[in-house]
Design a protein around this motif. Sequence first.
Motif, PDB file in Angstrom:
ATOM      1  N   GLN A 139      -9.873  17.904   4.955  1.00 60.92           N
ATOM      2  CA  GLN A 139     -10.732  16.718   4.882  1.00 60.92           C
ATOM      3  C   GLN A 139     -12.211  17.066   4.980  1.00 60.92           C
ATOM      4  O   GLN A 139     -13.061  16.217   4.690  1.00 60.92           O
ATOM      5  N   GLY A 140     -12.503  18.297   5.366  1.00 63.74           N
ATOM      6  CA  GLY A 140     -13.897  18.691   5.534  1.00 63.74           C
ATOM      7  C   GLY A 140     -14.441  19.573   4.424  1.00 63.74           C
ATOM      8  O   GLY A 140     -15.593  20.021   4.495  1.00 63.74           O
ATOM      9  N   ILE A 141     -13.644  19.836   3.389  1.00 65.68           N
ATOM     10  CA  ILE A 141     -14.126  20.714   2.320  1.00 65.68           C
ATOM     11  C   ILE A 141     -15.181  20.007   1.474  1.00 65.68           C
ATOM     12  O   ILE A 141     -15.160  18.785   1.300  1.00 65.68           O
ATOM     13  N   ASP A 142     -16.134  20.793   0.987  1.00 63.72           N
ATOM     14  CA  ASP A 142     -17.125  20.299   0.035  1.00 63.72           C
ATOM     15  C   ASP A 142     -17.375  21.406  -0.982  1.00 63.72           C
ATOM     16  O   ASP A 142     -16.863  22.523  -0.873  1.00 63.72           O
ATOM     17  N   HIS A 143     -18.162  21.100  -1.998  1.00 57.28           N
ATOM     18  CA  HIS A 143     -18.374  22.067  -3.078  1.00 57.28           C
ATOM     19  C   HIS A 143     -19.059  23.343  -2.585  1.00 57.28           C
ATOM     20  O   HIS A 143     -18.777  24.439  -3.082  1.00 57.28           O
ATOM     21  N   GLU A 144     -19.956  23.213  -1.638  1.00 56.20           N
ATOM     22  CA  GLU A 144     -20.651  24.402  -1.129  1.00 56.20           C
ATOM     23  C   GLU A 144     -19.679  25.355  -0.443  1.00 56.20           C
ATOM     24  O   GLU A 144     -19.732  26.577  -0.647  1.00 56.20           O
ATOM     25  N   LEU A 145     -18.788  24.801   0.399  1.00 53.47           N
ATOM     26  CA  LEU A 145     -17.815  25.637   1.095  1.00 53.47           C
ATOM     27  C   LEU A 145     -16.864  26.292   0.095  1.00 53.47           C
ATOM     28  O   LEU A 145     -16.608  27.504   0.166  1.00 53.47           O
ATOM     29  N   VAL A 146     -16.344  25.521  -0.835  1.00 53.43           N
ATOM     30  CA  VAL A 146     -15.378  26.055  -1.792  1.00 53.43           C
ATOM     31  C   VAL A 146     -16.022  27.109  -2.684  1.00 53.43           C
ATOM     32  O   VAL A 146     -15.389  28.123  -3.033  1.00 53.43           O
ATOM     33  N   ALA A 147     -17.285  26.931  -3.035  1.00 53.52           N
ATOM     34  CA  ALA A 147     -17.977  27.888  -3.902  1.00 53.52           C
ATOM     35  C   ALA A 147     -18.119  29.256  -3.260  1.00 53.52           C
ATOM     36  O   ALA A 147     -18.382  30.253  -3.954  1.00 53.52           O
ATOM     37  N   PRO A 181     -15.189  15.733  -2.599  1.00 50.24           N
ATOM     38  CA  PRO A 181     -15.156  16.116  -1.197  1.00 50.24           C
ATOM     39  C   PRO A 181     -13.838  15.705  -0.537  1.00 50.24           C
ATOM     40  O   PRO A 181     -13.253  14.676  -0.889  1.00 50.24           O
ATOM     41  N   GLY A 182     -13.389  16.503   0.413  1.00 48.69           N
ATOM     42  CA  GLY A 182     -12.104  16.253   1.044  1.00 48.69           C
ATOM     43  C   GLY A 182     -12.042  14.945   1.807  1.00 48.69           C
ATOM     44  O   GLY A 182     -10.959  14.372   1.974  1.00 48.69           O
ATOM     45  N   ALA A 183     -13.189  14.462   2.259  1.00 53.73           N
ATOM     46  CA  ALA A 183     -13.203  13.236   3.056  1.00 53.73           C
ATOM     47  C   ALA A 183     -12.748  12.023   2.255  1.00 53.73           C
ATOM     48  O   ALA A 183     -12.353  11.006   2.826  1.00 53.73           O
ATOM     49  N   THR A 184     -12.794  12.100   0.932  1.00 56.54           N
ATOM     50  CA  THR A 184     -12.420  10.954   0.090  1.00 56.54           C
ATOM     51  C   THR A 184     -10.980  11.029  -0.401  1.00 56.54           C
ATOM     52  O   THR A 184     -10.534  10.136  -1.123  1.00 56.54           O
ATOM     53  N   LEU A 185     -10.242  12.058  -0.015  1.00 53.31           N
ATOM     54  CA  LEU A 185      -8.873  12.216  -0.501  1.00 53.31           C
ATOM     55  C   LEU A 185      -7.954  11.138   0.080  1.00 53.31           C
ATOM     56  O   LEU A 185      -7.919  10.925   1.297  1.00 53.31           O
ATOM     57  N   ASP A 186      -7.204  10.486  -0.798  1.00 50.72           N
ATOM     58  CA  ASP A 186      -6.211   9.514  -0.328  1.00 50.72           C
ATOM     59  C   ASP A 186      -4.943  10.211   0.143  1.00 50.72           C
ATOM     60  O   ASP A 186      -4.254   9.727   1.046  1.00 50.72           O
ATOM     61  N   ARG A 187      -4.650  11.332  -0.478  1.00 50.85           N
ATOM     62  CA  ARG A 187      -3.425  12.067  -0.139  1.00 50.85           C
ATOM     63  C   ARG A 187      -3.727  13.558  -0.190  1.00 50.85           C
ATOM     64  O   ARG A 187      -4.328  14.043  -1.146  1.00 50.85           O
ATOM     65  N   VAL A 188      -3.314  14.264   0.845  1.00 52.32           N
ATOM     66  CA  VAL A 188      -3.545  15.708   0.925  1.00 52.32           C
ATOM     67  C   VAL A 188      -2.226  16.440   0.703  1.00 52.32           C
ATOM     68  O   VAL A 188      -1.228  16.129   1.368  1.00 52.32           O
ATOM     69  N   PRO A 189      -2.178  17.413  -0.212  1.00 48.84           N
ATOM     70  CA  PRO A 189      -0.954  18.206  -0.413  1.00 48.84           C
ATOM     71  C   PRO A 189      -0.794  19.227   0.723  1.00 48.84           C
ATOM     72  O   PRO A 189      -1.046  20.425   0.556  1.00 48.84           O
ATOM     73  N   GLU A 190      -0.383  18.738   1.876  1.00 52.46           N
ATOM     74  CA  GLU A 190      -0.401  19.547   3.101  1.00 52.46           C
ATOM     75  C   GLU A 190       0.416  20.827   2.966  1.00 52.46           C
ATOM     76  O   GLU A 190      -0.066  21.914   3.289  1.00 52.46           O
ATOM     77  N   ARG A 191       1.670  20.715   2.511  1.00 49.99           N
ATOM     78  CA  ARG A 191       2.536  21.890   2.440  1.00 49.99           C
ATOM     79  C   ARG A 191       1.982  22.904   1.437  1.00 49.99           C
ATOM     80  O   ARG A 191       1.940  24.111   1.720  1.00 49.99           O
ATOM     81  N   ARG A 192       1.575  22.449   0.274  1.00 47.89           N
ATOM     82  CA  ARG A 192       1.111  23.380  -0.761  1.00 47.89           C
ATOM     83  C   ARG A 192      -0.140  24.123  -0.314  1.00 47.89           C
ATOM     84  O   ARG A 192      -0.221  25.351  -0.436  1.00 47.89           O
ATOM     85  N   TRP A 193      -1.157  23.403   0.174  1.00 49.26           N
ATOM     86  CA  TRP A 193      -2.388  24.078   0.548  1.00 49.26           C
ATOM     87  C   TRP A 193      -2.194  24.981   1.757  1.00 49.26           C
ATOM     88  O   TRP A 193      -2.819  26.045   1.847  1.00 49.26           O
TER      89      TRP A 193
END
Length: 464
Positions: A139-147, A181-193
């Motif tokens: 939920q806290g990921i953003d483009h800067e972190l992922v980059a 950004p992760g904060a806007t995700l309605d559903r997180v693929p918990e097992r996969r990630w």
Amino acid sequence: MRTDLFTDPVDGLDEALTAVDAFDRVLVAGLLRPQPAQAAGLAAVATAVAGTPLAALVAEAADKAAAGAAGEDHLVALAAARTALMGSVHDALTDRVADITGRTRAERNVPDAAADEPGANVLAAARAWLCDLARAGWQGIDHELVAGAAPVVSAMLPDPRLRRQATLLDGFAAELAASCPGATLDRVPERRWADLWTRAMLLTLPGAARTAATSTATGRLLPLGVDLQEHATAVQAQVHAVFEPADGTEPRLVRAAVSAPKPDTVVGAGLWQLLRPRMSLLAAAGEGRALEIDAMPVTTEGDLVWDDERARTGEPADPFATARVILSTATDPVTAPLDRHPARISVPVFLEGYAAEGEDDGQLTFTLAGHRLAVDTDRVPAAGPLTPEAVAASGACLGLLRWDAGEFVLQPLAVETTVRKKTVAVHAGAWAGGTTDKVGARAEKAATDTVAVLRERAGKLLRK
């Protein structure tokens, strides 16, 4: 075949997966400022591995993480604990598969220590990025972190020994970037990630980059079927086969895979044009022929390192005859320690004498001796003549037994069905080596035009 074991509960399976799910929920919010619910999830993982060699390390890591003070070593320990739990699930399920099929499995060999560890600095950088991900949470990921993964991947790619890690990190980062950004995700693929995070974390450790030990195989190879896996930018064909050693020892199950990058406009039968030039085994599988192989490299996990120079196409070999006569006597390959995961289970099986039934939700099931087995027709590729309708009308099936969503499922590779009072075999990989089938030929023609245009455009770009 013990069909009654398809649905029997496996001891300890639910408890192990419950602990994994608890840890996966921890990663959703991240470990920067853990909440009480996350502390409980961490404690569940520590409890699940109590009594194992990981117990002390994981207990300390869980305490530190719950206090928001987890260092790199602590996060590695937690990743190892989750991997061990998923490995235990894999082992329990493969034991159950062995009971179902009645086949034996090869012995697992402990690999030697790696003499040459590649890219220690770049692997440390990858590990640091993965730790930052765990602290931020999905939920806290953003483009800067992922980059932050991009320079690490670029540094890995030139070294062939790090290509696997680079591909994993690159694909993982691409998935995360598409969800920012992760904060806007309605559903997180918990097992996969969580699967991707833990595997990436452990592959940065010393020894994980070692290549699989290989020996050589000489004898006759009898293809069973082709598993075609397609993604937007890549395609892979994996041939499952029975290998009969020339020295007369027991036959064993082996695999050989070929993959290629692809543009998203090449689909269906066109996929074979990308793969076909690279492996004669595809042609043999498509034509229903055996191969004679001579000193072909093979890993301890049963994967042939394919070399066309070491293979010669032999006589016709019906996969269904191979399945009826030899498959039950073949030895199943062992899985590499870091690859032990329920998603990796894909065991060739042969079924006949079943009743096919369709459910209201569209799910197809086979009933054998009063026991039901779900059939995953979504895995039937469009690049072959096999269709869900042919599977539903079949009386015998060659397929892969898999584990998905808490149950065993069958992925069809080939079926025997009746057409005009004659028994006809239909194979998913029948078009691998080319086809005279009218539908397949039309699809090939359309794909040929597309591939030719793309190659011409690529050539122009390279000449500029």
